[in-house]
Design a protein around this motif. Structure first.
Motif, PDB file in Angstrom:
ATOM      1  N   GLU A 139      14.755   7.508  21.293  1.00 17.52           N
ATOM      2  CA  GLU A 139      13.371   7.577  20.849  1.00 17.52           C
ATOM      3  C   GLU A 139      13.134   6.580  19.724  1.00 17.52           C
ATOM      4  N   TYR A 140      11.882   6.215  19.527  1.00 16.64           N
ATOM      5  CA  TYR A 140      11.516   5.294  18.454  1.00 16.64           C
ATOM      6  C   TYR A 140      11.934   5.875  17.106  1.00 16.64           C
ATOM      7  N   GLY A 141      12.646   5.077  16.304  1.00 16.35           N
ATOM      8  CA  GLY A 141      13.081   5.534  14.984  1.00 16.35           C
ATOM      9  C   GLY A 141      14.205   6.543  15.026  1.00 16.35           C
ATOM     10  N   ALA A 142      15.008   6.533  16.101  1.00 19.44           N
ATOM     11  CA  ALA A 142      16.081   7.525  16.256  1.00 19.44           C
ATOM     12  C   ALA A 142      16.978   7.574  15.024  1.00 19.44           C
ATOM     13  N   GLY A 143      17.314   8.777  14.592  1.00 24.47           N
ATOM     14  CA  GLY A 143      18.173   8.965  13.435  1.00 24.47           C
ATOM     15  C   GLY A 143      17.716  10.153  12.614  1.00 24.47           C
ATOM     16  N   THR A 144      18.374  10.342  11.480  1.00 24.19           N
ATOM     17  CA  THR A 144      18.103  11.496  10.624  1.00 24.19           C
ATOM     18  C   THR A 144      17.083  11.142   9.549  1.00 24.19           C
ATOM     19  N   MET A 145      16.094  12.007   9.376  1.00 27.22           N
ATOM     20  CA  MET A 145      15.051  11.816   8.374  1.00 27.22           C
ATOM     21  C   MET A 145      15.107  12.983   7.383  1.00 27.22           C
ATOM     22  N   THR A 146      15.219  12.654   6.092  1.00 30.58           N
ATOM     23  CA  THR A 146      15.177  13.685   5.057  1.00 30.58           C
ATOM     24  C   THR A 146      14.163  13.280   3.988  1.00 30.58           C
ATOM     25  N   ILE A 147      13.618  14.267   3.303  1.00 29.64           N
ATOM     26  CA  ILE A 147      12.680  13.987   2.212  1.00 29.64           C
ATOM     27  C   ILE A 147      13.478  13.640   0.962  1.00 29.64           C
ATOM     28  N   TRP A 148      13.268  12.433   0.442  1.00 29.47           N
ATOM     29  CA  TRP A 148      13.979  11.955  -0.744  1.00 29.47           C
ATOM     30  C   TRP A 148      13.189  12.279  -2.014  1.00 29.47           C
ATOM     31  N   ASP A 149      11.869  12.203  -1.920  1.00 27.75           N
ATOM     32  CA  ASP A 149      11.009  12.566  -3.049  1.00 27.75           C
ATOM     33  C   ASP A 149       9.598  12.790  -2.511  1.00 27.75           C
ATOM     34  N   ARG A 150       8.828  13.573  -3.244  1.00 20.01           N
ATOM     35  CA  ARG A 150       7.420  13.752  -2.899  1.00 20.01           C
ATOM     36  C   ARG A 150       6.685  14.243  -4.128  1.00 20.01           C
ATOM     37  N   GLY A 151       5.371  14.118  -4.097  1.00 19.87           N
ATOM     38  CA  GLY A 151       4.566  14.532  -5.232  1.00 19.87           C
ATOM     39  C   GLY A 151       3.140  14.055  -5.082  1.00 19.87           C
ATOM     40  N   ARG A 152       2.485  13.821  -6.221  1.00 22.93           N
ATOM     41  CA  ARG A 152       1.101  13.360  -6.241  1.00 22.93           C
ATOM     42  C   ARG A 152       1.037  11.921  -6.738  1.00 22.93           C
ATOM     43  N   TYR A 153      -0.041  11.241  -6.373  1.00 21.77           N
ATOM     44  CA  TYR A 153      -0.224   9.876  -6.869  1.00 21.77           C
ATOM     45  C   TYR A 153      -1.694   9.638  -7.170  1.00 21.77           C
ATOM     46  N   GLU A 154      -1.933   8.649  -8.015  1.00 22.20           N
ATOM     47  CA  GLU A 154      -3.281   8.214  -8.352  1.00 22.20           C
ATOM     48  C   GLU A 154      -3.468   6.788  -7.863  1.00 22.20           C
ATOM     49  N   THR A 155      -4.653   6.488  -7.386  1.00 18.59           N
ATOM     50  CA  THR A 155      -4.975   5.142  -6.907  1.00 18.59           C
ATOM     51  C   THR A 155      -5.729   4.383  -7.986  1.00 18.59           C
ATOM     52  N   GLU A 156      -5.233   3.208  -8.335  1.00 23.10           N
ATOM     53  CA  GLU A 156      -5.948   2.331  -9.259  1.00 23.10           C
ATOM     54  C   GLU A 156      -6.621   1.176  -8.530  1.00 23.10           C
ATOM     55  N   LYS A 157      -6.032   0.791  -7.371  1.00 21.40           N
ATOM     56  CA  LYS A 157      -6.656  -0.255  -6.556  1.00 21.40           C
ATOM     57  C   LYS A 157      -6.155  -0.102  -5.131  1.00 21.40           C
ATOM     58  N   TRP A 158      -7.044  -0.323  -4.169  1.00 14.08           N
ATOM     59  CA  TRP A 158      -6.624  -0.243  -2.761  1.00 14.08           C
ATOM     60  C   TRP A 158      -7.443  -1.260  -1.970  1.00 14.08           C
ATOM     61  N   SER A 159      -6.784  -2.296  -1.488  1.00 16.01           N
ATOM     62  CA  SER A 159      -7.448  -3.325  -0.689  1.00 16.01           C
ATOM     63  C   SER A 159      -6.539  -3.722   0.455  1.00 16.01           C
TER      64      SER A 159
END
Length: 345
Positions: free
Chosen positions: A112-132
């Protein structure tokens, strides 16, 4: 905070579905990944959730995903999120993922596409200062990564990610470029004060130092010359440590008919040199890493039990043993009687 630029980098498919490419690459009947049936099934958030997933696919990388307009805008970062503004890392812009992917961990099946093991390394909240279309400036608030970052497009899907804040660990040092290994003096007898020593087997292999960073490994030999490791060893050993930079000392030897990297010292870890620490403490930290795989092993060591180690070395047909003072620092490039090589034949 700077005013937000609400223009998005994501592009919708021809049918207006931002997840069209994501769905096209996955078979919901074969992969455990979330595959929402249609765009209406997407939950709506506040554009402030991020996740970084460690992905052991064909090559190890980290996936940075930012919630934006009902999807997770995604970049694959081969060497991980840079901890310092002194270095930029490549970030390859990939297809948008569904918001449900922010909690996904599991094994994507082979084929399958992306075959392999996936684990969460970090997560949380973020703020956007610029998005283009060409630049995304954010402030991350995670348990492992916090600070201001900018992603900027260089060519096609290739972007770079740069840390704008001071280093997360201001005392962190990069791995040395090259280090000559410490050498043992040769002797015929065990030390009198065995209780002050740790004892190891001598395997008769080729000395190699392994420099591991961003899941990749390079090797130097006993003269600090750059050498190639056995095929497949470096990438797999790098994957075992993931994002943790480390410098290992060991030897490449035949063990039960298989060439194996035998690790017996830890010289640098997580941005901090360990050369001045006593041997006993370095060995303890090495053991905590639990480095054991099909082509590499952490060697055993035995405090205060030299006679038993010498007899075991003879029984196994090994050429010798090593006696190392428990309080000895690591002195690169020196022959030091704090380490003693003792032939057993």
């Amino acid at each position: 905070m700077a005013a937000k630029n609400t223009k998005s980098t994501k592009k919708k498919g021809e049918d207006g579905d931002p997840l069209a490419e994501y769905r096209r690459k996955r078979d919901a009947g074969k992969t455990p990944e979330p595959v929402p049936a249609d765009e209406d099934a997407l939950p709506r958030g506040e554009n402030d959730t991020f996740v970084i997933q460690e992905h052991h696919a064909r090559s190890l990388h980290w996936d940075l995903r930012l919630e934006r307009d009902g999807v997770l805008v995604s970049w694959a970062v081969p060497k991980g999120i840079p901890p310092s503004p002194k270095v930029n890392h490549l970030a390859v812009h990939t297809e948008d993922h569904p918001l449900e992917y922010a909690t996904f961990e599991g094994d994507i099946p082979r084929g399958e596409y992306g075959a392999g093991t996936m684990t969460i390394w970090d997560r949380g909240r973020y703020e956007t200062e610029k998005w283009s279309e060409r630049e995304v400036m954010i402030v991350l608030h995670g348990s492992r990564v916090s600070g201001k970052y900018v992603l900027f497009r260089t060519r096609g899907k290739n972007w770079m990610i740069h840390r704008m804040d001071p280093p997360a660990d201001p005392d962190a040092e990069p791995l040395p470029e090259r280090l000559r290994p410490m050498r043992a003096a040769e002797g015929r007898r065990l030390p009198r004060d065995q209780s002050a020593h740790g004892f190891e087997f001598a395997w008769g292999g080729r000395r190699l130092l392994a420099y591991i960073s961003g899941g990749r490994t390079r090797f130097t030999d006993g003269r600090a010359g750059e050498v190639g490791g056995p095929a497949g060893l470096g990438s797999k050993l790098g994957e075992a440590l993931g994002a943790r930079p480390a410098l290992l000392d060991g030897e490449l030897a035949q063990v039960e008919g298989r060439e194996t990297y035998l690790i017996f010292d830890l010289l640098h870890l997580d941005g901090h040199p360990l050369l001045d620490l006593p041997y006993e403490e370095r060995r303890g930290r090495l053991d905590e890493l639990e480095l054991s795989g099909p082509r590499w092993q952490t060697t055993p060591w035995f405090p205060g039990d030299g006679d038993a180690v010498r007899q075991a070395a003879r029984d196994q047909g090994l050429p010798g043993m090593l006696a190392k003072r428990l309080d000895s620092p690591y002195t690169p490039g020196e022959e030091n009687d704090a380490w003693r090589y003792i032939p057993v034949k």
